[in-house]
Design a protein around this motif. Structure first.
Motif: not given
Length: 84
Positions: A8-30
């Motif tokens: 993924l591009t940097m902007s796609e990673i940022e978008q996934h991080y901003q859109d995630c709802q699950d706290p575990i997934e958010c931490r992984r994207w972060q």
């Protein structure tokens, strides 16, 4: 130091991080976001207050299999986990 593969591009990673709802997934994207900015996994793990080996595992799985591995499989019923 490990580098992220270009799944993924940097902007796609940022978008996934901003859109995630699950706290575990958010931490992984972060974590991915921080490693993409600065490839020092140890420093990113310390910043996020997660174990270094856990962070390495997340990065390794992402590099090998892509972004699908960042999903929190604990919220999937156990009968369907084998299919994932």
């Amino acid at each position: 130091m490990k580098r992220l593969r270009k799944h993924l591009t940097m902007s796609e990673i940022e978008q996934h991080y901003q859109d995630c709802q699950d706290p575990i997934e958010c931490r992984r994207w972060q974590l991915l976001l921080q490693v993409a900015h600065s490839p020092n996994i140890r420093q990113a793990a310390e910043t996020l207050n997660i174990d270094y080996d856990y962070a390495l595992g997340i990065i390794r799985r992402y590099n090998q299999h892509g972004p699908e591995t960042l999903k929190n499989h604990r919220k999937i019923p156990w009968k369907q986990r084998a299919k994932v």
